[in-house]
Scaffold this active site. Structure first.
Site, short mmCIF file in Angstrom:
data_model
loop_
_atom_site.label_atom_id
_atom_site.label_comp_id
_atom_site.label_asym_id
_atom_site.label_seq_id
_atom_site.Cartn_x
_atom_site.Cartn_y
_atom_site.Cartn_z
N ASN A 1 12.00 -5.48 -9.85
CA ASN A 1 12.77 -4.53 -10.95
C ASN A 1 13.38 -3.49 -10.40
O ASN A 1 13.64 -2.53 -11.44
CB ASN A 1 11.79 -4.45 -12.26
CG ASN A 1 10.56 -3.58 -11.58
OD1 ASN A 1 10.43 -3.32 -10.45
ND2 ASN A 1 9.85 -3.20 -12.53
N ASP B 1 12.36 -0.69 -8.82
CA ASP B 1 11.98 0.94 -9.03
C ASP B 1 11.43 1.30 -7.55
O ASP B 1 10.78 2.21 -7.44
CB ASP B 1 10.78 0.75 -10.05
CG ASP B 1 9.65 -0.17 -9.43
OD1 ASP B 1 9.69 -0.80 -8.64
OD2 ASP B 1 8.57 0.04 -10.31
N ASP C 1 6.00 -5.68 -6.45
CA ASP C 1 5.29 -6.11 -7.68
C ASP C 1 4.92 -7.71 -7.64
O ASP C 1 5.12 -8.17 -6.81
CB ASP C 1 5.99 -5.70 -8.90
CG ASP C 1 7.46 -5.99 -8.75
OD1 ASP C 1 7.74 -7.49 -8.53
OD2 ASP C 1 8.30 -5.24 -8.75
N ASP D 1 -8.63 -8.02 -4.68
CA ASP D 1 -9.54 -6.89 -4.18
C ASP D 1 -10.21 -6.17 -5.20
O ASP D 1 -9.74 -5.86 -6.21
CB ASP D 1 -8.17 -6.00 -3.47
CG ASP D 1 -9.06 -5.08 -2.40
OD1 ASP D 1 -10.16 -4.76 -2.37
OD2 ASP D 1 -8.14 -4.95 -1.30
N ASP E 1 -14.19 -3.92 -1.74
CA ASP E 1 -14.10 -2.85 -0.99
C ASP E 1 -15.28 -2.05 -0.65
O ASP E 1 -16.30 -2.11 -1.45
CB ASP E 1 -13.31 -2.03 -1.90
CG ASP E 1 -12.59 -0.68 -1.25
OD1 ASP E 1 -11.64 -0.88 -0.24
OD2 ASP E 1 -12.93 0.46 -1.72
N GLU F 1 -15.38 -5.91 2.89
CA GLU F 1 -15.31 -4.80 3.90
C GLU F 1 -16.20 -3.87 4.16
O GLU F 1 -16.65 -3.29 3.23
CB GLU F 1 -13.93 -3.83 3.23
CG GLU F 1 -13.46 -2.74 4.17
CD GLU F 1 -13.02 -1.30 3.82
OE1 GLU F 1 -12.45 -0.98 4.61
OE2 GLU F 1 -13.44 -1.12 2.50
N HIS G 1 -4.25 -2.42 6.06
CA HIS G 1 -3.62 -1.57 5.52
C HIS G 1 -4.39 0.05 5.76
O HIS G 1 -3.76 1.12 5.20
CB HIS G 1 -3.56 -1.46 4.07
CG HIS G 1 -4.92 -1.54 3.55
ND1 HIS G 1 -5.84 -2.62 3.69
CD2 HIS G 1 -5.44 -0.61 2.61
CE1 HIS G 1 -6.92 -2.43 2.98
NE2 HIS G 1 -6.82 -1.03 2.38
N ASP G 2 -5.26 -0.12 6.58
CA ASP G 2 -6.11 1.20 6.80
C ASP G 2 -5.85 1.62 8.19
O ASP G 2 -6.45 2.50 8.66
CB ASP G 2 -7.60 1.05 6.75
CG ASP G 2 -7.75 1.12 5.13
OD1 ASP G 2 -7.15 1.60 4.33
OD2 ASP G 2 -9.01 0.19 4.70
C1 GLC Z 1 -11.45 0.77 1.56
C2 GLC Z 1 -10.10 0.46 1.67
C3 GLC Z 1 -8.94 1.77 1.53
C4 GLC Z 1 -9.51 2.78 0.64
C5 GLC Z 1 -10.90 3.16 0.68
C6 GLC Z 1 -11.51 3.68 -0.85
O1 GLC Z 1 -11.50 1.44 2.94
O2 GLC Z 1 -9.59 -0.39 2.44
O3 GLC Z 1 -7.65 1.61 1.42
O4 GLC Z 1 -8.86 3.98 0.64
O5 GLC Z 1 -11.77 1.99 0.63
O6 GLC Z 1 -11.42 2.78 -1.89
CA CA Z 2 8.85 -3.02 -8.66
#
Ligand code: GLC
Ligand code: CA
Length: 526
Positions: free
Chosen positions: A23, A25, A29, A98, A199, A261, A323-324
């Protein structure tokens, strides 16, 4: 052995903000993801895992949730989510969400209520401790910088936050909290999700006595929390009992997967502990990410250690990026044979015994994007810069094609797109049979086709210290994987060439089953 769908599966992690914007922005999404499902089906993955898409003030980009049961309007609506689920299932793709239950957002109604006074119905839903302003109760530190304690003027008390102060830690010692969490798990199971990624699942319980963490002798890291053994916030024995409770609930539903995780300071034994029978199905094994020197002996040792520990008690998993952390492509930046090295690591990952995870963009070799300080949005990066520059660099928009903004969006995206996107993108690689993308697709295809790769045992073969080689087998089916990590030519000396005659996959033009393995060569035989 039970062949649950997630055993040996390929799970593709989507960072929703960066996959596809629908969309305009500048932020990805759910509708965007739906529009890219055909691509994922073409690639052949078994499941997608979406980083959090729930209502959130986005202080930690969705890992601070203010409503566990609703989708953030930035990503869409619950109906969009149901469409995503349906459309994914149509394409034989499972959907994993997640769940962040260690903490909520400070905007969550639970915390909003909890912070008003010492005697409201939710007063004990978070970890509140008496103290004196300016004197935190103990030495615990936030993973995102500074003390883990924040003073609340209303209550004249401290509350705990292992991450940013807008992420207060829930009090798992309160049964009402545990019940509320179990209800929210059931809510999503009833909607039909195929599983959960939990998480920081090993941090749910903290030391009841709030003892100080011991200092690591002699270490002087500029990132302060690294100077302590975080034993009193991690892996408390009560946590495992909570995990078993989660298991019992999820187990009432068919074919769902639970993935933890586990940020355990123990590493491998920690992952194992949380995946013993009656606990989680999987825990990410992060150890491949820690091996920085591209060493076949280290990879081999890690897998052997894993096998020895897990036996057939628990099912392993492997990860090259998420992503970390930095993308693994970073190690090979600028090297002439980068593509081949990526092919080797992709082969190792996708022929490994265990469930494997691909982080979006890995399949085309996306690299980290250097983000200048002014553009950093990750709280960890903002707080700890320049000692730690944060995680934005591995969260940049997916590189789809060479159009403006790479067709991720029509407008400037929330994080800069890599400068190389005109060359490095999905479209270009789709039309090139020799691309990394096609190589990934072929590997995933082999994994689907051969149970030996998906479920089989793994047995290493000694060829040369620079070569990683193993045989995966199940019943009569055997697959032989050879990866030459070096620039030298290796002579197989007849090693197994008589037994394995058919090439299933290669990255060099080895026409016959010759005994010579070229530099950076990958060969998969049966
Ligand atoms: C986990 C996630 C990370 C987040 C952290 C706090 O490590 O992978 O991206 O910042 O938890 O929720
Ligand atoms: Ca969007």
């Amino acid at each position: 052995m039970n062949k649950e769908w997630w055993k040996g599966a390929v799970i593709y992690q989507i960072y929703p903000r960066s996959f596809q914007d629908s969309n305009d922005d500048g932020i990805g999404d759910l509708k965007g993801i739906i529009s890219r499902l055909d691509y994922l089906q073409w690639l052949g993955i078994d499941a997608i895992w979406l980083s959090p898409i729930f209502k959130s003030p986005m202080k930690d980009f969705g890992y601070d949730i203010s409503d566990y049961r609703d989708i953030d309007p930035m990503f869409g609506t619950i109906d969009d989510f149901k469409v995503l689920l349906h459309e994914s299932h149509q394409r034989n793709i499972k959907v994993i969400i997640d769940q962040v239950y260690n903490h909520t957002s400070d905007q969550h109604p639970w915390f909003q209520e909890s912070m008003t006074s010492k005697d409201n119905p939710k007063s004990d839903w978070y970890i509140w401790v008496d103290g004196e302003k300016g004197k935190p109760p103990n030495n615990w530190l936030s993973y995102f910088g500074g003390s883990a304690w924040e003073w609340c003027e209303n209550r004249k008390q401290y509350y705990l936050h292992l991450f940013v102060k807008e992420q207060p830690d829930l009090n798992w010692r309160n049964p009402d909290v545990v019940n509320a969490i179990m209800d929210s798990i059931k809510y999503w199971l009833d909607i039909g999700v195929d599983g959960f990624r939990f998480d920081v699942v090993n941090m749910f319980y903290k030391d009841e006595r709030l003892r100080d963490d011991p200092k690591v002798e002699g270490r002087q890291s500029k990132v302060d929390y690294e100077n302590y053994y975080r034993v009193f916030e991690n892996d408390r024995p009560e946590t495992l009992l909570a995990i078993e409770k989660i298991h019992d609930i999820v187990n009432q539903y068919r074919e769902r997967v639970t993935i933890g995780e586990v940020g355990s300071p123990m590493g491998l034994p920690g992952y194992f502990l949380y995946t013993m029978p009656g606990r989680l199905d999987l825990a990410f094994n992060f150890e491949f990410k820690e091996i920085n020197d591209y060493s076949p002996t280290k990879y081999r040792k890690l897998v052997q250690d894993t096998e020895k520990l897990y036996q057939s008690i628990a099912w392993p998993s492997y990860v090259l990026g998420n992503h970390d952390s930095k993308r693994f492509t970073e190690r090979f930046k600028g090297l002439p044979d980068k593509k081949e090295k990526l092919e080797i690591l992709a082969t190792m990952l996708l022929t490994m015994k265990g469930t494997v995870f691909i982080y979006y963009g890995e399949e085309i070799g996306m690299e980290d994007v250097e983000i200048p300080f002014e553009k950093i949005v990750d709280p960890a990066g903002k707080n700890l810069w320049p000692d730690y520059k944060g995680r934005d660099s591995a969260r940049t928009p997916m590189q789809w094609d060479d159009a403006e903004f790479s067709s991720f969006s029509e407008v400037e995206p929330w994080l800069p797109i890599s400068a190389d996107y005109k060359k490095l993108n999905v479209k270009a690689q789709m039309s090139d049979q020799d691309s990394l993308l096609h190589f990934y697709k072929r590997l995933i295809g082999l994994r689907k086709k051969f149970d030996a790769i998906k479920y089989g045992t793994i047995e290493f073969v000694d060829i040369d210290p620079d070569v990683l080689a193993y045989i995966r087998s199940i019943k009569d089916e055997k697959v032989f994987v050879i990866m030459n990590f070096s620039e030298k030519t290796i002579n197989l000396n007849g090693n197994l060439v008589n037994e394995f005659k058919e090439i299933l996959l290669k990255n060099k033009d080895s026409k016959t089953i010759d005994s010579i393995i070229k530099p950076n060569e990958v060969r998969i035989l049966k």
